[in-house]
Design a protein around this motif. Structure first.
Motif, short mmCIF file in Angstrom:
data_model
loop_
_atom_site.label_atom_id
_atom_site.label_comp_id
_atom_site.label_asym_id
_atom_site.label_seq_id
_atom_site.Cartn_x
_atom_site.Cartn_y
_atom_site.Cartn_z
N VAL A 197 22.77 14.57 48.36
CA VAL A 197 22.20 15.91 48.46
C VAL A 197 22.18 16.35 49.92
N ALA A 198 21.85 15.44 50.82
CA ALA A 198 21.67 15.78 52.23
C ALA A 198 22.93 16.38 52.84
N ALA A 199 24.08 15.98 52.36
CA ALA A 199 25.32 16.48 52.93
C ALA A 199 25.62 17.91 52.52
N VAL A 200 25.07 18.37 51.41
CA VAL A 200 25.45 19.66 50.88
C VAL A 200 24.35 20.72 50.95
N ALA A 201 23.12 20.36 50.67
CA ALA A 201 22.05 21.35 50.53
C ALA A 201 21.83 22.24 51.75
N PRO A 202 21.92 21.73 53.02
CA PRO A 202 21.68 22.62 54.14
C PRO A 202 22.68 23.76 54.26
N ALA A 203 23.81 23.69 53.55
CA ALA A 203 24.81 24.74 53.62
C ALA A 203 24.35 26.04 52.96
N ALA A 204 23.30 25.95 52.14
CA ALA A 204 22.80 27.15 51.48
C ALA A 204 22.28 28.14 52.52
N THR A 205 22.61 29.40 52.33
CA THR A 205 22.15 30.40 53.28
C THR A 205 21.24 31.38 52.55
N PRO A 206 20.19 31.83 53.22
CA PRO A 206 19.28 32.77 52.56
C PRO A 206 19.97 34.05 52.11
N ALA A 207 21.02 34.47 52.79
CA ALA A 207 21.71 35.71 52.42
C ALA A 207 22.38 35.58 51.06
N LEU A 208 22.83 34.38 50.72
CA LEU A 208 23.52 34.17 49.45
C LEU A 208 22.58 33.66 48.36
N ALA A 209 21.35 33.39 48.71
CA ALA A 209 20.41 32.80 47.76
C ALA A 209 19.94 33.83 46.74
N PRO A 210 19.81 33.41 45.47
CA PRO A 210 19.29 34.33 44.48
C PRO A 210 17.82 34.62 44.75
N LYS A 211 17.37 35.77 44.33
CA LYS A 211 15.97 36.16 44.52
C LYS A 211 15.08 35.31 43.62
N ALA A 212 13.83 35.17 44.00
CA ALA A 212 12.88 34.46 43.16
C ALA A 212 12.69 35.27 41.88
N GLU A 213 12.61 34.56 40.78
CA GLU A 213 12.49 35.23 39.49
C GLU A 213 11.03 35.48 39.19
N THR A 214 10.76 36.59 38.55
CA THR A 214 9.40 36.84 38.12
C THR A 214 9.43 37.29 36.67
N ALA A 215 8.38 36.98 35.97
CA ALA A 215 8.28 37.38 34.58
C ALA A 215 7.21 38.46 34.48
N ILE A 226 7.48 27.69 32.51
CA ILE A 226 7.49 28.38 33.80
C ILE A 226 7.35 29.87 33.53
N VAL A 227 6.30 30.50 34.06
CA VAL A 227 6.09 31.93 33.85
C VAL A 227 6.39 32.74 35.10
N LYS A 228 6.42 32.07 36.25
CA LYS A 228 6.70 32.80 37.48
C LYS A 228 7.23 31.85 38.55
N ALA A 229 8.28 32.29 39.25
CA ALA A 229 8.81 31.56 40.41
C ALA A 229 8.39 32.35 41.64
N MET A 230 7.67 31.72 42.54
CA MET A 230 7.06 32.44 43.65
C MET A 230 7.89 32.44 44.94
N ILE A 231 8.88 31.57 45.05
CA ILE A 231 9.62 31.39 46.30
C ILE A 231 11.11 31.61 46.06
N GLU A 232 11.77 32.23 47.03
CA GLU A 232 13.22 32.41 46.98
C GLU A 232 13.91 31.13 47.47
N ASN A 233 15.12 30.90 46.99
CA ASN A 233 15.88 29.73 47.38
C ASN A 233 16.12 29.73 48.89
N ALA A 234 16.09 28.55 49.48
CA ALA A 234 16.34 28.32 50.91
C ALA A 234 15.32 29.01 51.81
N SER A 235 14.11 29.22 51.29
CA SER A 235 13.03 29.84 52.06
C SER A 235 12.10 28.77 52.61
N PRO A 236 11.50 29.03 53.77
CA PRO A 236 10.51 28.08 54.28
C PRO A 236 9.23 28.15 53.45
#
Length: 160
Positions: A55-73, A137-147
């Motif tokens: 995982v360590a070799a690949v995951a940091p390549a994610a960029t916030p610009a390409l990350a999907p938005k956090a989902e909400t219900a 899961i009823v709500k996702a509060m954080i966007e991918n690759a966010s602090p």
């Protein structure tokens, strides 16, 4: 490394539940150990870098610009009890193990106790965060690759 940075590092290690951390850079070699029988707040198991090396070799390549938005219900119906899955540490939140794989969980998915819901990267260590409750899961509060901060809500779950 400044004294305040070392103190922050020691605080982080004590909150994460790790017993040993070794950091080596060009200028510095730091080894921090503590006795495993010391009591520490630990809400979920923490995996070491060796256990998640692919995982360590690949995951940091994610960029916030390409990350999907956090989902909400839709808002949870009044009177329904929910449980929050919170971050046990400071780091970067990832919804999947690599940018090319599907998210561990989506809004509406059923989760069981102990199931991995996300990864939080902290100091090049990738920690799988597990659900502490079975439910939906009823709500996702954080966007991918966010602090994320310590104790920040990641997901809202409606228990079964």
């Amino acid at each position: 490394m400044k004294t305040t940075e070392i103190r922050d590092l020691i605080d982080f290690i004590s909150k994460s539940g790790l017993n040993e951390v070794n950091i080596e850079t060009k200028e510095l070699k730091l080894s921090v150990k503590r006795e495993p029988d010391q009591k520490v707040f630990k809400s979920t198991p923490v995996m070491t870098q060796a256990a998640v090396a692919p995982v360590a070799a690949v995951a940091p390549a994610a960029t916030p610009a390409l990350a999907p938005k956090a989902e909400t219900a839709a808002p949870v119906a009044a009177g329904k009890k929910t449980v929050e899955i919170k971050s046990p540490m400071i780091g970067t939140f990832y919804r999947s193990s690599t940018p090319d794989t599907p998210s561990f969980v989506q809004v509406g998915d059923k989760v069981s106790k102990g199931q991995t819901v996300c990864i939080i990267e902290a100091m090049k260590l990738f920690n799988e965060i597990e659900s502490e409750v079975s439910g939906t899961i009823v709500k996702a509060m954080i966007e991918n690759a966010s602090p994320v901060e310590y104790d920040q809500v990641l997901f809202v779950v409606e228990p079964d």
